[in-house]
Structures are given as C-alpha cells and as structure tokens.
Design an enzyme around this catalytic site. Sequence first.
Site, PDB file in Angstrom:
ATOM      1  N   CYS A 242      -2.530   9.165   2.642  1.00  0.00           N
ATOM      2  CA  CYS A 242      -2.300   8.638   1.377  1.00  0.00           C
ATOM      3  C   CYS A 242      -3.379   8.706   0.500  1.00  0.00           C
ATOM      4  CB  CYS A 242      -2.146   6.954   1.650  1.00  0.00           C
ATOM      5  SG  CYS A 242      -3.417   6.000   2.372  1.00  0.00           S
TER       6      CYS A 242
ATOM      7  N   GLU B 243       0.906  -1.190   0.015  1.00  0.00           N
ATOM      8  CA  GLU B 243      -0.158   0.018   0.092  1.00  0.00           C
ATOM      9  C   GLU B 243       0.824   1.223   0.042  1.00  0.00           C
ATOM     10  OE1 GLU B 243      -3.058  -0.028  -0.369  1.00  0.00           O
ATOM     11  OE2 GLU B 243      -3.540  -2.459  -0.007  1.00  0.00           O
TER      12      GLU B 243
HETATM   13  P1  NDP Z   1       7.806   4.983   5.102  1.00  0.00           P
HETATM   14  O1  NDP Z   1       7.823   4.565   3.795  1.00  0.00           O
HETATM   15  O2  NDP Z   1       9.038   6.132   5.427  1.00  0.00           O
HETATM   16  O3  NDP Z   1       7.731   4.084   6.250  1.00  0.00           O
HETATM   17  C1  NDP Z   1       6.813   2.980   6.407  1.00  0.00           C
HETATM   18  C2  NDP Z   1       7.137   2.037   7.279  1.00  0.00           C
HETATM   19  O4  NDP Z   1       8.138   1.309   6.734  1.00  0.00           O
HETATM   20  C3  NDP Z   1       7.760   2.481   8.746  1.00  0.00           C
HETATM   21  O5  NDP Z   1       7.369   1.783   9.646  1.00  0.00           O
HETATM   22  C4  NDP Z   1       9.040   2.432   8.476  1.00  0.00           C
HETATM   23  O6  NDP Z   1       9.945   2.543   9.707  1.00  0.00           O
HETATM   24  C5  NDP Z   1       9.362   1.119   7.738  1.00  0.00           C
HETATM   25  N1  NDP Z   1      10.648   1.167   6.979  1.00  0.00           N
HETATM   26  C6  NDP Z   1      11.530   2.083   6.581  1.00  0.00           C
HETATM   27  N2  NDP Z   1      12.605   1.682   6.061  1.00  0.00           N
HETATM   28  C7  NDP Z   1      12.239   0.318   5.800  1.00  0.00           C
HETATM   29  C8  NDP Z   1      12.939  -0.734   5.286  1.00  0.00           C
HETATM   30  N3  NDP Z   1      14.217  -0.582   4.674  1.00  0.00           N
HETATM   31  N4  NDP Z   1      12.476  -1.922   5.178  1.00  0.00           N
HETATM   32  C9  NDP Z   1      11.383  -2.185   5.796  1.00  0.00           C
HETATM   33  N5  NDP Z   1      10.467  -1.355   6.400  1.00  0.00           N
HETATM   34  C10 NDP Z   1      11.168  -0.047   6.475  1.00  0.00           C
HETATM   35  O7  NDP Z   1       6.530   6.094   5.091  1.00  0.00           O
HETATM   36  P2  NDP Z   1       5.842   6.854   6.088  1.00  0.00           P
HETATM   37  O8  NDP Z   1       5.873   6.266   7.481  1.00  0.00           O
HETATM   38  O9  NDP Z   1       6.581   8.191   6.121  1.00  0.00           O
HETATM   39  O10 NDP Z   1       4.539   6.928   5.639  1.00  0.00           O
HETATM   40  C11 NDP Z   1       4.017   7.686   4.860  1.00  0.00           C
HETATM   41  C12 NDP Z   1       3.763   7.236   3.415  1.00  0.00           C
HETATM   42  O11 NDP Z   1       2.870   6.192   3.441  1.00  0.00           O
HETATM   43  C13 NDP Z   1       3.236   8.241   2.147  1.00  0.00           C
HETATM   44  O12 NDP Z   1       4.022   8.106   1.053  1.00  0.00           O
HETATM   45  C14 NDP Z   1       1.740   7.733   2.207  1.00  0.00           C
HETATM   46  O13 NDP Z   1       1.019   7.974   1.007  1.00  0.00           O
HETATM   47  C15 NDP Z   1       1.835   6.239   2.331  1.00  0.00           C
HETATM   48  N6  NDP Z   1       0.749   5.752   3.009  1.00  0.00           N
HETATM   49  C16 NDP Z   1       0.095   4.972   2.268  1.00  0.00           C
HETATM   50  C17 NDP Z   1      -1.075   4.338   2.451  1.00  0.00           C
HETATM   51  C18 NDP Z   1      -1.865   3.312   1.813  1.00  0.00           C
HETATM   52  O14 NDP Z   1      -2.844   2.822   2.153  1.00  0.00           O
HETATM   53  N7  NDP Z   1      -1.650   3.329   0.302  1.00  0.00           N
HETATM   54  C19 NDP Z   1      -1.719   4.569   3.706  1.00  0.00           C
HETATM   55  C20 NDP Z   1      -1.025   5.765   4.596  1.00  0.00           C
HETATM   56  C21 NDP Z   1       0.180   5.841   4.094  1.00  0.00           C
HETATM   57  P3  NDP Z   1      10.374   3.997  10.467  1.00  0.00           P
HETATM   58  O15 NDP Z   1       9.032   4.977  10.408  1.00  0.00           O
HETATM   59  O16 NDP Z   1      10.386   3.595  11.720  1.00  0.00           O
HETATM   60  O17 NDP Z   1      11.450   4.443   9.562  1.00  0.00           O
END
Ligand code: NDP
Length: 483
Positions: free
Chosen positions: A261, A227
Amino acid sequence: MTTAADPPHAAPTATSGTPDVAAAVSAARSVQPAWDALGFAGRRKALQGWCALILRRSDELVDLIRAETGKTADDARLEVILAAHHLRWTAAHAARVLGPRRVSAGLLMFHHAVTVAHRPLGVVGVIGPWNYPAFIPVGPVSAALAGGNTVVLKPSELTPRTGEWLAATLAEVTGGIRVLHVVTGDGTAGEALCRAAVDKISFTGSSATARRVMAACADRLTPVVIEGGGKDAMIVAADADLDAAADAAVWAAMTNAGQTCVGLERVYAVDTVADRFLDLVTERAAALRVGDGPDADLGRIVLPRQLDVIAAQVRDALSRGARAVLGGPQSITPPYVAPIVLADVPEDAAAVTEETFGPVLVVNRVTSVAEAVERANASDYGLGASVFTRDRGSGRGVAARLRAGMVSVNAVIAFAGMPAVPFGGVGDSGFGRVHGPDGLREFTRTQAITSQRFRPPVQPTSFRRRPGTMPTLVRLVRTLYGR
Ligand code: NDP
C-alpha cells in the site's frame, strides 16, 4: 467459521455466512470481560508471550505466508519481523498510553480532580488484505487486544490460513481464553462482519471496498478505521544523493512485487538530476530477479485480475507518449511481472492517477521542488511519501507541505518499521490510524471522570447562587482572558 482452537494448519473453511459471523462475535463478546479484567499487566504478559511464540515458530509462519501469497522468503521474513516489532511495542506501551491520567480541571473548576481513561469498546472486527496477511492485521488486532477488547478477524479469502495461524498461536498463550476469533470467506463474510454487532471495524484494503464497508457499517452506526490504497510519490531534489535515492526508489517500488500500500509508484525528479537518477534506477531495477526460486527478488502478482490493470496502465501510458525506460508490456508474463520503469508519463494517465499495485515505477521530471510538491499532492490518495535532499531541514519543510499521512526524508517507508509512529492516510487512503499511541486509542472510548474535592465558596452552577456570584465571575473572566 473457525476459532482459535483449530490447529494452525487447518484447511480454509467454507465461506462464512452471517450466522457464523454472529456466532464468532458472540463468542468474542462472552470472553471480553475476562480479558479486560486481566488488566494491562496481564494482557501485556499474554501479548509478549504471543510475540515470543511467533518468533520461535517464525519459519512456520514464513512458509505459510509464502504458500498463500507467493512472496519471496526475504519479503515474508521482513513481514514477520515487522509484525513482531509492532506487537512487542503495543504490548509494552498500552498501559502508559491508555491508562488513567490526571488532567487539570482549569481555574474555574479548580475544586475538582479529573482523570481521563481509555476503556475498551468491546468487540472489534478487523478486515485484512492479502498483501501482508500477518503484519497488517497484527497492528489493529494487537492494539485492540492491548486495550481490553476481543477481536474477530476476517482475513482475505486468499490468506485464511495465515489468519488462522495467528489466532491459534495466540490461543496457546492465553490459557484457553479465545480472544481472537477468525471468520474466513470472501467479501460476503467481510460485509457480514460489518453488519454484525461489533463495536468498531478496522478495515485495510482497497478504497473501493472501503466505501462498501462504510455503507454496511452505517446501518448500526458502527465506527470504522479505513486504511485504503495509495499512490505514493517520491521527490528528488537537485541536491539529493542520487545513488541513495535510486536504491530506495527501486526497493520501495519493487518490494513484494509492488504489492504494497505504501509502495512507491511515482517519482518527481528535478530536471537537472532526472536523467542521472533514471539511469541509476534502471541499472538497479534491471538487475532484479523474478520468479519463485530462492534467489528471486520479486515473487508473483497475487491477484490475476491485477495483471490486467498493470498491462492496461502501461499500454495506456505508452500510447500517450510515455517512454518505457525499462521493460514494457512484454515484462508481464503471468503470474510474474518484471520491473517496468516509465518516464515522462502524462499526469492524467491512469499510471499516474490510479493505484497500479505492481512493480511499475513512473519517473517524471519537474522544474522545481515546488512543482514536485504540487504534482505529488494532485492525487485522490494521500498515504505515504518521501523526499530526497542533502538539506534535511528543507526536506522536512517539503515533507510538511505534502498531503500524506507519513513522509520519510532520505529514506522510504521508514515509518512502517517504527511501532511508535501512527500509520494512516488522508483522502481516498482513508482515515484513523493504526500503530503507535493513536493506533492504541483508536480501539477505545475515552472516559473522563471528574470528582469534586470540596464545595467552592462561589457556586455559579446552582439556582441557589448568591446575587453577587455571576457579576464576580464575569469580572474574574474579563480580568483573566479579556485582554
Ligand atoms: P480488497 O479491498 O479487495 O479486500 C480487503 C478485504 O476486504 C479482504 O479481506 C476482502 O475479502 C474484504 N472485502 C471484500 N469485499 C468486502 C465487503 N463488501 N465488505 C467487507 N469486506 C470486504 O483489498 P485487497 O485484499 O485486494 O488488498 C489490496 C488493497 O489494500 C490495495 O488497494 C492496497 O493499497 C490496500 N492496502 C492498504 C493498506 C494500508 O495500510 N493503507 C495496507 C495494505 C493494503 P476477500 O479478499 O475475501 O474478498
């Protein structure tokens, strides 16, 4: 690593390394058979109990979400309501969607009885974002649990306590069976979860991280649901109810301070109504209050680096001829951003092509709905979209031509409040679905069982078949399908 046994308000633990993630996965795996053995009815009871507990203690959860994200009280309340709504549906419908069902064996195999069932995968890893730290993970977590899996959740490092609260409250209703484990930490914990012995990863976050998630999952061939981000567009037709469209546009663009999102980032308004629509949008957006006070409509921008993205996109658009109809770079006063409305932005500007994730709305004029569809579809993303027209039939026709996972006609983000509706995108917005029947099936393996009811008079699948068997079969198939 923390587990569901920790108190609801435990402080975030230190970054989890691979051993802690492995321990959480192994703990989740050890209880999975017992959880599966509860059957649909037992799991439904537990998940409905969890839903009731979340609602009884929703003030606690609202406070926690607000403390970790800075969102307004109403945004946090709405998030909790949505989480409970989806959780309740998932619990109630899992047996119907996933339970065994009879399937026709077809004419050639009429002597078999067939059932198709959806079995749990085992342990599902759920990686969640910070913007809706309760609502977003509850979707895949509840679907995976309802299907008989256990779960290891890696919340964003910005919202670990919300994740821990969810696990702790669930543990209260499962009689000590810890079916949801939480590993906290930054991206390295997320990557460790992707590389751990899990049976599927549900990832919600940015499309850039999604690529890293898939690469990490590739080693073990772990399947993933992605997602990702979005750049949702609204189409405003010449016959649209402009008042309703403007109201919806402002809410969809500015709710959660634009950090959604499926938030609205682009509007394509047909020329004849574009000016009036812009006036209405501007009037409404200008009235919104920003800050952390009880009356605020927009809270803070959670990620400091996002402020730079927002500022750069706004400056770039203005330097390329866009008009700032409301606000501008001066609206950015960290950690807040007041509503910004830009018009006539070049279609190749970052404000049109890249996710902004702030309260910035681009309104561009088009000559026709057909042109609006073309522009809306000219995006790497394809998450949500909306269409405003008084002709609902033509609205549905326009919706069908949009390259988006979910489209609302005469509303915005309506699908997110509908638990039976699959949620997910296309292109850079990802693949696979959460919510609804598709979301439930996502965390299961489909198993077909065929059972021969009697030995048929004609037996083609045997080396002992009679000489006339195959010609008879060929004649039969030609008669049935050969015309
Ligand atoms: P990120 O991609 O920065 O992080 C998402 C999650 O992935 C966090 O828990 C993060 O940990 C973790 N993460 C970071 N690096 C890695 C890795 N290398 N391997 C595995 N996991 C990792 O997104 P955000 O948290 O900033 O969220 C915002 C984004 O999410 C926006 O682009 C938004 O559009 C999208 N989004 C999409 C939705 C959908 O349903 N399509 C719904 C809500 C949001 P940590 O935060 O601890 O770095």
